[in-house]
Design a protein around this motif. Structure first.
Motif, PDB file in Angstrom:
ATOM      1  N   ALA A 171      12.218  -2.722  -5.994  1.00 46.56           N
ATOM      2  CA  ALA A 171      12.522  -3.110  -4.647  1.00 46.56           C
ATOM      3  C   ALA A 171      11.356  -4.244  -4.222  1.00 46.56           C
ATOM      4  CB  ALA A 171      12.716  -2.077  -3.680  1.00 46.56           C
ATOM      5  N   TRP A 172       9.975  -3.680  -4.071  1.00 47.40           N
ATOM      6  CA  TRP A 172       9.035  -4.515  -3.765  1.00 47.40           C
ATOM      7  C   TRP A 172       8.757  -5.784  -4.788  1.00 47.40           C
ATOM      8  CZ3 TRP A 172       7.764  -3.462   0.957  1.00 47.40           C
ATOM      9  CH2 TRP A 172       7.780  -1.857   1.314  1.00 47.40           C
ATOM     10  N   ASN A 182      10.799   7.982  -6.846  1.00 49.93           N
ATOM     11  CA  ASN A 182      11.854   7.092  -7.123  1.00 49.93           C
ATOM     12  C   ASN A 182      11.452   5.844  -7.874  1.00 49.93           C
ATOM     13  OD1 ASN A 182      13.878   4.992  -6.337  1.00 49.93           O
ATOM     14  ND2 ASN A 182      13.437   4.864  -4.431  1.00 49.93           N
ATOM     15  N   PRO A 183      12.035   5.791  -9.073  1.00 46.90           N
ATOM     16  CA  PRO A 183      11.836   4.756 -10.066  1.00 46.90           C
ATOM     17  C   PRO A 183      12.364   3.402  -9.699  1.00 46.90           C
ATOM     18  CG  PRO A 183      13.635   6.067 -10.645  1.00 46.90           C
ATOM     19  CD  PRO A 183      13.245   6.679  -9.682  1.00 46.90           C
ATOM     20  N   SER A 228       0.737  -0.955   0.038  1.00 45.45           N
ATOM     21  CA  SER A 228       0.079   0.037  -0.100  1.00 45.45           C
ATOM     22  C   SER A 228       0.873   1.375  -0.014  1.00 45.45           C
ATOM     23  CB  SER A 228      -0.736  -0.028   1.174  1.00 45.45           C
ATOM     24  OG  SER A 228      -1.781  -1.104   1.318  1.00 45.45           O
ATOM     25  N   SER A 229       0.816   1.831  -1.130  1.00 41.87           N
ATOM     26  CA  SER A 229       1.730   3.151  -1.273  1.00 41.87           C
ATOM     27  C   SER A 229       0.900   4.489  -0.971  1.00 41.87           C
ATOM     28  CB  SER A 229       2.334   3.158  -2.773  1.00 41.87           C
ATOM     29  OG  SER A 229       3.052   4.156  -2.885  1.00 41.87           O
ATOM     30  N   ASP A 230       1.822   5.369  -0.432  1.00 42.23           N
ATOM     31  CA  ASP A 230       1.235   6.771  -0.182  1.00 42.23           C
ATOM     32  C   ASP A 230       1.458   7.519  -1.662  1.00 42.23           C
ATOM     33  OD1 ASP A 230       0.009   6.797   2.190  1.00 42.23           O
ATOM     34  OD2 ASP A 230       1.924   7.601   3.024  1.00 42.23           O
ATOM     35  N   ALA A 231       2.247   7.042  -2.460  1.00 46.66           N
ATOM     36  CA  ALA A 231       2.311   7.992  -3.674  1.00 46.66           C
ATOM     37  C   ALA A 231       1.943   7.300  -5.039  1.00 46.66           C
ATOM     38  CB  ALA A 231       3.838   8.260  -3.726  1.00 46.66           C
TER      39      ALA A 231
END
Length: 234
Positions: A172-173, A166-167, A158-161
């Protein structure tokens, strides 16, 4: 807080114990008009539509959550703590991160990683792991099998952005085998844990982060029927 709240015009008893929460309030309207018998609108504040009706004899409510964890945080908190709701099932869209997850696949969120600071309010002496209710996860898998719908079960983020700067973050996830990215499950799972209630996320893949695959906004609103039917069947 008194009822109605600043965000919800429903009165005590207007909302069922189980609530389906799409992000889009128009999707809530679609579900109510398509699946529920005798739906009654209990909220129009900020056009965040909410309805209560019956499905196969069971009283069910459906209400939009809005986009992002702050919005989900408000609506789910009020439902759990002011309206005596016991179960909230998020039904939403997500972007696939893995090669073996494709557009229109259904994902059941067992846990929700996050880049959000939402958990800081609890002043915990470590990192909290937001997870869904095992009973709801198990039941969702069972219902999906009954309906003949293949599902993936695992971790989401769940991302805030939505437009992240950050590409490398998605890579990374993806490296950690996170199935997809969305924007609400972590806050819902945390609110449920704090309130001693149950929560689940069922997601339909609307686009792929690493491939040129996506569906239209209209299709997102009206064509996620398999996900909706799993949630209704739980």
């Amino acid at each position: 807080m008194s009822i109605p709240t600043p965000h919800n015009s429903a009165k005590k008893g207007d909302i069922a114990k189980k609530v389906l929460m799409p992000g889009d309030p128009l999707r809530a309207k679609y579900i109510a008009e398509t699946y529920l018998e005798n739906p009654v609108c209990f909220n129009t504040v900020r056009n965040m539509f909410g309805y209560t009706g019956t499905y196969k004899g069971e009283q069910i409510s459906v209400m939009g959550s809005g986009m992002g964890m702050p919005s989900m945080g408000i609506y789910s908190y009020e439902l759990y703590n002011f309206y005596d709701v016991e179960k909230i099932i998020r039904i939403g869209s997500a972007g696939a991160l893995q090669d073996d997850v494709s557009v229109m696949d259904v994902v059941i969120a067992m846990s929700a990683c996050t880049d959000s600071n939402y958990a800081s309010q609890y002043q915990l002496p470590g990192t909290f792991a937001p997870t869904a209710s095992y009973e709801l996860v198990a039941r969702a898998v069972e219902v999906a099998k009954e309906q003949g719908t293949p599902v993936r079960v695992g971790s989401v983020v769940s991302s805030d952005a939505f437009y992240g700067d950050n590409p490398e973050s998605s890579k990374a996830w993806r490296k950690m085998r996170v199935l997809c990215v969305e924007m609400e499950c972590a806050a819902l799972f945390m609110n449920a844990a704090r309130a001693g209630k149950e929560a689940l996320g069922i997601l339909t893949i609307s686009d792929h982060v690493f491939r040129d695959e996506a569906i239209s906004a209209e299709a997102r609103q009206t064509s996620f029927n398999r996900m909706m039917e799993i949630a209704l069947g739980i």
